[in-house]
Design a protein around this motif. Structure first.
Motif, mmCIF file in Angstrom:
data_model
loop_
_atom_site.group_PDB
_atom_site.id
_atom_site.type_symbol
_atom_site.label_atom_id
_atom_site.label_comp_id
_atom_site.label_asym_id
_atom_site.label_seq_id
_atom_site.Cartn_x
_atom_site.Cartn_y
_atom_site.Cartn_z
ATOM 1 N N ALA A 1 128.094 -25.547 12.308
ATOM 2 C CA ALA A 1 129.110 -24.649 12.857
ATOM 3 C C ALA A 1 129.177 -23.350 12.068
ATOM 4 O O ALA A 1 129.220 -22.250 12.644
ATOM 5 N N TYR A 2 129.155 -23.438 10.751
ATOM 6 C CA TYR A 2 129.261 -22.246 9.924
ATOM 7 C C TYR A 2 128.017 -21.369 10.061
ATOM 8 O O TYR A 2 128.118 -20.142 10.154
ATOM 9 N N VAL A 3 126.840 -22.001 10.061
ATOM 10 C CA VAL A 3 125.592 -21.244 10.212
ATOM 11 C C VAL A 3 125.561 -20.548 11.573
ATOM 12 O O VAL A 3 125.210 -19.365 11.681
ATOM 13 N N THR A 4 125.931 -21.280 12.615
ATOM 14 C CA THR A 4 125.931 -20.715 13.963
ATOM 15 C C THR A 4 126.903 -19.550 14.076
ATOM 16 O O THR A 4 126.596 -18.517 14.696
ATOM 17 N N PHE A 5 128.076 -19.697 13.475
ATOM 18 C CA PHE A 5 129.061 -18.614 13.509
ATOM 19 C C PHE A 5 128.486 -17.338 12.902
ATOM 20 O O PHE A 5 128.618 -16.245 13.479
ATOM 21 N N VAL A 6 127.858 -17.452 11.733
ATOM 22 C CA VAL A 6 127.319 -16.272 11.059
ATOM 23 C C VAL A 6 126.256 -15.597 11.923
ATOM 24 O O VAL A 6 126.262 -14.365 12.098
ATOM 25 N N MET A 7 125.351 -16.387 12.477
ATOM 26 C CA MET A 7 124.263 -15.788 13.241
ATOM 27 C C MET A 7 124.744 -15.183 14.558
ATOM 28 O O MET A 7 124.238 -14.147 14.997
ATOM 29 N N LEU A 8 125.738 -15.812 15.185
ATOM 30 C CA LEU A 8 126.297 -15.225 16.407
ATOM 31 C C LEU A 8 127.043 -13.931 16.089
ATOM 32 O O LEU A 8 127.010 -12.977 16.871
ATOM 33 N N LEU A 9 127.717 -13.890 14.945
ATOM 34 C CA LEU A 9 128.411 -12.662 14.556
ATOM 35 C C LEU A 9 127.403 -11.543 14.305
ATOM 36 O O LEU A 9 127.634 -10.394 14.693
ATOM 37 N N VAL A 10 126.278 -11.866 13.664
ATOM 38 C CA VAL A 10 125.221 -10.866 13.452
ATOM 39 C C VAL A 10 124.751 -10.307 14.793
ATOM 40 O O VAL A 10 124.599 -9.086 14.958
ATOM 41 N N ARG A 11 124.556 -11.196 15.754
ATOM 42 C CA ARG A 11 124.092 -10.749 17.073
ATOM 43 C C ARG A 11 125.146 -9.893 17.772
ATOM 44 O O ARG A 11 124.822 -8.886 18.412
ATOM 45 N N ALA A 12 126.407 -10.300 17.650
ATOM 46 C CA ALA A 12 127.480 -9.541 18.291
ATOM 47 C C ALA A 12 127.614 -8.154 17.662
ATOM 48 O O ALA A 12 127.835 -7.159 18.367
#
Length: 480
Positions: free
Chosen positions: A295-306
């Motif tokens: 969950a934490y890894v996914t959050f960071v990478m989605l934020l980078v994309r956003a």
């Protein structure tokens, strides 16, 4: 950390006699490396994660749990297993960590740009945990946990290290050439892009001779200043056999560069292979379960994309980054502290930007700032990004939704942080005397409980007070 018997590890006194030499040669090695890789650009965006495991042995008769220093014995077995078990979830790579009771793992191949990659992260983490279980003697109490440290470790860890705090870089070296305001384990002190240079508002000493050497070698000024800052420190370890190297090597460079464990790190490509420039995001604390880590890894990478998609700007002055990190270390900081953040993310007005202290709940979930402005929240921004993703299949979207729900719940205080949950467990333990002492029995019981949760023997009790039934169903479906 290589502890092979055929290499002689020098004493701290011996290391200091070679300190300047290692630093000077390390700078030469970096310049040589930089010249070879500086023009690499337009490479595909890939990403991955890095998880560290603590090896522990429990004694069910004595009711004790101690660290298990056997990573060098396990690595050959793990590498053999990981070679055979590539599967469809990126396989695994294993390596030793700094301590002999630690292991480090990454996916064997990075995750790419496809949206479906987010649905494979957790499966890969479960694979890696299972591989460690296969090489441990579980019947004799050997386990691995994804926790920051053994509960009793902090009280005596310094006594196991013969060096002083100054030698370990834990406070400013006032007797040295430089007075260093930060430890090796701290926030970064520089933005590396010239457009953010005005935000570098903290004192960060650097070696002016080395800075000029880097500039003469063709390194741009912002990166050169950062390297010259990192290289004011001395090497922590040095082997007699590796003292003399040439400029084609990178050993002396990484000796110092990789022993500065700051919150963010730009990592140059290695001389060989197809690995590109990397940014290592380090503030995330490892979580107890694979679900949480994913969950934490996914959050960071989605934020980078956003951020990239919507051209957002989240930068704040380094002094406020330092302030935020200091506040984050307080007890129950998620619920009690506020943190500097930009009120407006969609545009940059330079030195006129407004930085407001907000709660983690508002930063993550959105809400009204102290000045009365409406802040959108990082999680709603990520959700808005997902709606623009053409390849967002239903399965991946549902997985991401559960991950974001966990982070939203923790930010709002609906689900405890790991730290608060552990404190509550200790406070409720019948052996606890309310004296801040973790006894052998408390330590043993915690380790056993953590292991049972990590391996799916009992449910993830620390996540059960969430308000979302769908989210809880997602947690239960991911147990090993």
């Amino acid at each position: 950390m290589d502890t092979s018997p055929q290499r002689k590890l020098l004493s701290w006194t011996e290391i200091r006699t070679y300190s300047d030499y290692v630093r000077q040669e390390g700078i030469k090695q970096f310049i040589n490396l930089y010249r070879k890789v500086k023009d690499r650009k337009a490479e595909p965006f890939v990403w991955g994660d890095e998880i560290e495991y603590i090896l522990i042995k429990s004694d069910d008769v004595k009711k004790t749990a101690r660290v298990l220093p056997k990573n060098t014995l396990l690595l050959p077995q793990l590498n053999e297993i990981s070679t055979k078990e590539t599967r469809d979830n990126h396989g695994s790579i294993w390596m030793t960590e700094y301590g002999s009771n630690q292991l480090e793992s990454t996916p064997a191949r990075p995750f790419g740009c496809t949206f479906s990659a987010f649905s494979t992260v957790e499966a890969n983490m479960r694979l890696r945990r299972q591989q460690v279980k296969e090489v441990l003697d579980g019947e004799n109490g050997e386990v691995c946990l994804t926790i920051t440290q053994l509960p009793r470790w902090r009280a005596f860890s310094e006594s196991l290290d013969g060096r002083s705090k100054e030698e370990r870089g834990l406070k400013p070296l006032k007797q040295s050439q430089f007075v260093i305001p930060k430890s090796r384990f701290d926030t970064v002190s520089f933005y590396l892009s010239s457009e953010n240079a005005f935000l570098n508002d903290v004192t960060a000493p650097y070696d002016e001779v080395m800075l000029q050497q880097l500039l003469n070698g063709g390194v741009d000024v912002d990166l050169a200043r950062n390297i010259a800052y990192i290289f004011i420190r001395e090497p922590l370890t040095l082997y007699e056999e590796t003292i003399h190297q040439n400029e084609e090597d990178t050993g002396h460079f990484y000796n110092i560069f990789s022993t500065n464990w700051q919150s963010l790190r730009l990592k140059p490509p290695p001389l060989e292979g197809d690995i590109g420039w990397r940014v290592e995001f380090r503030p995330l604390e490892v979580q107890l379960t694979d679900f949480e880590n994913a969950a934490y890894v996914t959050f960071v990478m989605l934020l980078v994309r956003a951020i990239d998609k919507f051209k957002l700007d989240l930068t704040v002055p380094i002094s406020k980054v330092d302030s935020n990190m200091k506040e984050a270390q307080a007890r129950d900081a998620v619920e009690r502290k506020t943190f500097f953040f930009k009120e407006t993310l969609e545009s940059r007005s330079g030195e006129k930007d407004t930085y407001t202290q907000m709660s983690i709940d508002v930063i993550m979930n959105g809400g009204v700032t102290p000045s009365g402005a409406e802040f959108p929240g990082l999680i709603p921004i990520i959700k808005r990004y997902i709606t623009t993703e053409e390849h967002a299949d239903d399965t991946t979207s549902a997985t991401i939704s559960r991950y974001l729900q966990l982070i939203s719940d923790r930010a709002a205080g609906r689900v405890n942080t790991i730290a608060k949950w552990i404190r509550n467990l200790v406070a409720e333990h019948p052996d606890y005397k309310h004296d801040s002492v973790i006894s052998e029995r408390i330590n043993y019981d915690l380790v056993k409980y953590f292991s049972d949760i990590s391996n799916g023997i009992v449910g993830p009790q620390h996540l059960n007070n969430t308000l979302s039934r769908d989210y809880q169903a997602g947690v239960e479906s991911t147990e090993c």
